[in-house]
Design a protein around this motif. Structure first.
Motif, short mmCIF file in Angstrom:
data_model
loop_
_atom_site.label_atom_id
_atom_site.label_comp_id
_atom_site.label_asym_id
_atom_site.label_seq_id
_atom_site.Cartn_x
_atom_site.Cartn_y
_atom_site.Cartn_z
N ILE A 11 17.80 63.96 47.28
CA ILE A 11 17.48 64.90 46.21
C ILE A 11 16.57 66.00 46.71
N LEU A 12 16.90 67.23 46.37
CA LEU A 12 16.10 68.39 46.72
C LEU A 12 15.23 68.85 45.55
N LYS A 13 15.75 68.72 44.33
CA LYS A 13 15.06 69.25 43.16
C LYS A 13 15.07 68.24 42.02
N ILE A 14 13.92 68.04 41.39
CA ILE A 14 13.81 67.17 40.22
C ILE A 14 14.25 67.95 38.99
N ASP A 15 15.16 67.37 38.21
CA ASP A 15 15.63 68.07 37.00
C ASP A 15 16.33 67.07 36.09
N ASN A 16 16.60 67.48 34.84
CA ASN A 16 17.40 66.72 33.87
C ASN A 16 16.82 65.36 33.49
N LEU A 17 15.50 65.23 33.56
CA LEU A 17 14.88 63.95 33.19
C LEU A 17 14.35 63.96 31.76
N TRP A 18 14.56 65.04 31.02
CA TRP A 18 13.99 65.16 29.68
C TRP A 18 14.49 64.06 28.75
N GLN A 19 15.70 63.53 28.98
CA GLN A 19 16.26 62.52 28.08
C GLN A 19 15.64 61.14 28.28
N PHE A 20 14.87 60.96 29.36
CA PHE A 20 14.25 59.66 29.63
C PHE A 20 12.78 59.68 29.20
N LYS A 21 12.53 60.02 27.95
CA LYS A 21 11.16 60.21 27.48
C LYS A 21 10.37 58.90 27.43
N ASN A 22 11.06 57.75 27.42
CA ASN A 22 10.36 56.46 27.37
C ASN A 22 10.17 55.84 28.75
N ILE B 19 14.31 64.71 49.74
CA ILE B 19 13.84 65.93 50.39
C ILE B 19 13.24 66.88 49.34
N ILE B 20 12.58 66.32 48.37
CA ILE B 20 11.97 67.08 47.28
C ILE B 20 10.86 67.96 47.84
N GLU B 21 10.85 69.22 47.44
CA GLU B 21 9.85 70.16 47.93
C GLU B 21 8.81 70.52 46.87
N LYS B 22 9.14 70.30 45.60
CA LYS B 22 8.22 70.70 44.54
C LYS B 22 8.21 69.66 43.43
N ILE B 23 7.00 69.34 42.93
CA ILE B 23 6.87 68.43 41.79
C ILE B 23 7.07 69.25 40.52
N GLU B 24 8.12 68.95 39.76
CA GLU B 24 8.44 69.73 38.57
C GLU B 24 9.29 68.90 37.61
N SER C 55 6.81 59.41 47.54
CA SER C 55 6.53 59.31 48.97
C SER C 55 7.76 59.70 49.79
N PHE C 56 7.49 60.08 51.05
CA PHE C 56 8.55 60.45 51.99
C PHE C 56 9.43 61.58 51.43
N ASN C 57 8.78 62.70 51.10
CA ASN C 57 9.47 63.91 50.69
C ASN C 57 8.89 65.09 51.45
N ASN C 58 9.14 66.30 50.97
CA ASN C 58 8.65 67.50 51.65
C ASN C 58 7.69 68.30 50.76
N ILE C 59 6.93 67.62 49.94
CA ILE C 59 6.03 68.26 48.98
C ILE C 59 4.82 68.84 49.71
N GLU C 60 4.46 70.08 49.37
CA GLU C 60 3.31 70.74 50.00
C GLU C 60 2.13 70.91 49.05
N VAL C 61 2.39 70.95 47.75
CA VAL C 61 1.33 71.20 46.77
C VAL C 61 1.39 70.16 45.66
N ILE C 62 0.24 69.61 45.30
CA ILE C 62 0.17 68.71 44.15
C ILE C 62 0.15 69.57 42.89
N GLU C 63 1.16 69.42 42.05
CA GLU C 63 1.27 70.22 40.83
C GLU C 63 2.24 69.52 39.87
#
Length: 517
Positions: free
Chosen positions: A50-61, A71-76, A90-98
């Motif tokens: 996975i490169l990008k986190i998305d489409n998790l809005w339906q898992f609100k619980n 290979i995630i680069e951004k927390i979003e 862990s074990f991704n490509n994240i550079e900034v905690i956000e």
């Protein structure tokens, strides 16, 4: 860092991926069907490059989310996961905690083996207990002091960061994070902690003093903000002072120039003008707070009466059910129904008789509470009266502000014209900045400047008045609308319960007809 799957095409979390994860990791059988429908499973994990986190809005619980080894680069896109307590990135490509501000329940966070160089943006995670940020690029010990604010933090992993090479690393962490139990997978023993505290005693005492002052300052700011929020709910924020008056002149580019006009002292004039203007604002402020308290009392009384009406309605419905089943005692033989319970039906007579009686049950013909309707009507009328009176009186106060501004404008215009006449006659010998003197080239120029200033002041007053009216009317409309929506939903739920009860009786009776046949 190279990985075996680096040649695989990067992915974004999509519907197909989500569906597969639910099927593989969610509950099975009937519970699994519910999970797929409502997305209420508690733990999800993906390792799909996975490169990008998305489409998790339906898992609100969701309470646990595992996205390691991608290979995630951004927390979003995590804002909706407010129930998350465990997160592994862990074990991704994240550079900034956000992007973690909404995860206020998070207790365990792993950012191990990324590219992070600064511990930051975790302020809202006050429940944090375990934090793993090893194998990153944390350079300085001072950055770790940021973690002092997390009172529940007990386990910290920093191993593999450049900061660990500092010879005082362990002692520094033990001293500045005194509540830490485990550091880099090792227990922080009491002796090491005591020696560390002695080593950094003076520095820590100075820091604690600074933290105490900062905390006291923050408490004052929080109290002020809380008060402002209270005033906003009353629509009178910043009217208990000179804010409105000051804003009139702050947004007026000509005001500073006109201050240089000689003649009657503008400062003295403004002092009188300002004091009277502020007094009017403070009167409006006090009146607004009193009206807000009345509205709040009316809302509280309404919900008290409504709850009593609903309880009365509940009692009546329970009595109707008991009377219905007692009346048909020969129809069903079983335990008598108690409040909130329904008993099975035993067939002793024709099903059409029972269904006929059920269809004419008062529950089916009168599902709504008459008393609740009357309470809502009275509330709607009272709220409309309160808001209308508030707006009417508020509109009666603001004209005094306009009168003061008009008087100030007339006086200022008179001074300006007199000054122009003196300049034309060469009778004016006082110093004046060039940009101010440019206003006195002719009468139209100076009059236009004074009028423009006046228009800005009046616009500020008008906008503040309109803002109060708009907010008060909007609040009343939204409140009444929500009350009606809630009542409609409650009535629909009651009708649904009644229909289900009738269907239950019909099913029981039909089954007994078959058995008799």
């Amino acid at each position: 860092m190279s990985r075996l799957y680096d040649s695989i095409e990067p992915n974004v979390i999509d519907d197909e991926m989500l569906q597969k994860a639910v099927e593989e990791q969610g509950p099975q059988e009937e519970a699994g069907l519910l999970a797929k429908k409502e997305a209420s499973i508690s733990k999800m994990s993906w390792r799909y490059n996975i490169l990008k986190i998305d489409n998790l809005w339906q898992f609100k619980n969701l309470t646990k989310l595992q996205l390691d080894n991608n290979i995630i680069e951004k927390i979003e896109a995590l804002d909706t996961l407010v129930h998350l307590v465990w997160l592994d990135l862990s074990f991704n490509n994240i550079e900034v905690i956000e992007g973690l501000d909404a995860l206020v329940k998070l207790q365990d966070l792993s950012l191990y083996n990324n590219r992070i160089s600064k511990i930051e943006n975790l302020d809202t995670l006050q429940e944090l207990q375990v934090f793993s940020i090893g194998n990153n690029n944390i350079q300085t010990l001072e950055n770790v002091i940021y973690l002092r604010q997390f009172q529940n933090l007990r386990t910290l992993n920093l191993t593999g960061n450049p900061v660990c090479e500092n010879e005082v690393y362990s002692a520094f962490i033990a001293a500045y994070l005194p509540d830490l139990v485990y550091l880099d997978f090792r227990l922080v023993d009491d002796n090491s902690r005591e020696m560390a505290l002695i080593k950094y005693q003076y520095a820590i005492e100075e820091m604690r003093h600074g933290e105490t002052l900062a905390m006291a300052k923050q408490q004052v700011l929080d109290a002020q903000q809380k008060q402002v929020e209270y005033h906003k709910r009353a629509y009178v924020e910043y009217l208990n002072g000179s804010f409105l008056f000051d804003s009139m002149f702050a947004d007026d580019p000509e005001a500073a120039k006109l201050l240089y006009l000689p003649g009657v002292s503008l400062l003295d004039s403004d002092f009188t003008y300002k004091s009277k203007f502020v007094a009017i604002c403070e009167n409006l402020f006090e009146y607004g707070l009193k009206q807000y308290e009345k509205r709040e009392a009316e809302v509280a009384l309404f919900y008290e009466c409504l709850n009593e009406a609903l309880e009365d309605n509940h009692q009546q419905c329970s009595k109707i059910l008991r009377d219905f089943e007692e009346k048909n005692h020969g129809v069903h033989k079983g335990p008598r129904v108690r409040d909130g319970e329904r008993s099975p039906i035993s067939k002793t007579c024709g099903s059409q008789t029972v269904l006929s009686q059920t269809q004419f049950c008062p529950l089916t013909s009168h599902p709504f509470s008459f008393l609740a309707k009357e309470v809502i009507k009275d509330f709607e009328r009272n709220i409309a009266d309160l808001v209308s009176n508030f707006i009417e009186n508020e509109q009666g106060i603001y004209p005094f502000c306009r009168d003061l501004e008009n008087q100030h404008h007339e006086k200022l215009l008179e001074i300006s014209v007199n000054t122009l006449e003196k300049i034309v006659k060469s009778e004016f010998d006082e110093e004046m900045p060039d940009d101010v003197r440019m206003l006195f080239v002719d009468k139209d120029t100076i009059v236009n400047a004074v009028n423009a200033s006046h228009d800005i002041h009046l616009l500020k007053i008008d906008n503040r008045e309109d803002e109060i009216i708009t907010k008060a009317n909007g609040w009343a409309s939204t409140l009444v609308e929500n009350v009606h929506k809630t009542e409609i939903q409650r009535n629909r739920s009651r009708v649904l319960e009644i229909n289900q009860y009738v269907d239950h009786l019909r099913s029981e009776l039909d089954n007994m007809d078959i058995l008799e046949t």
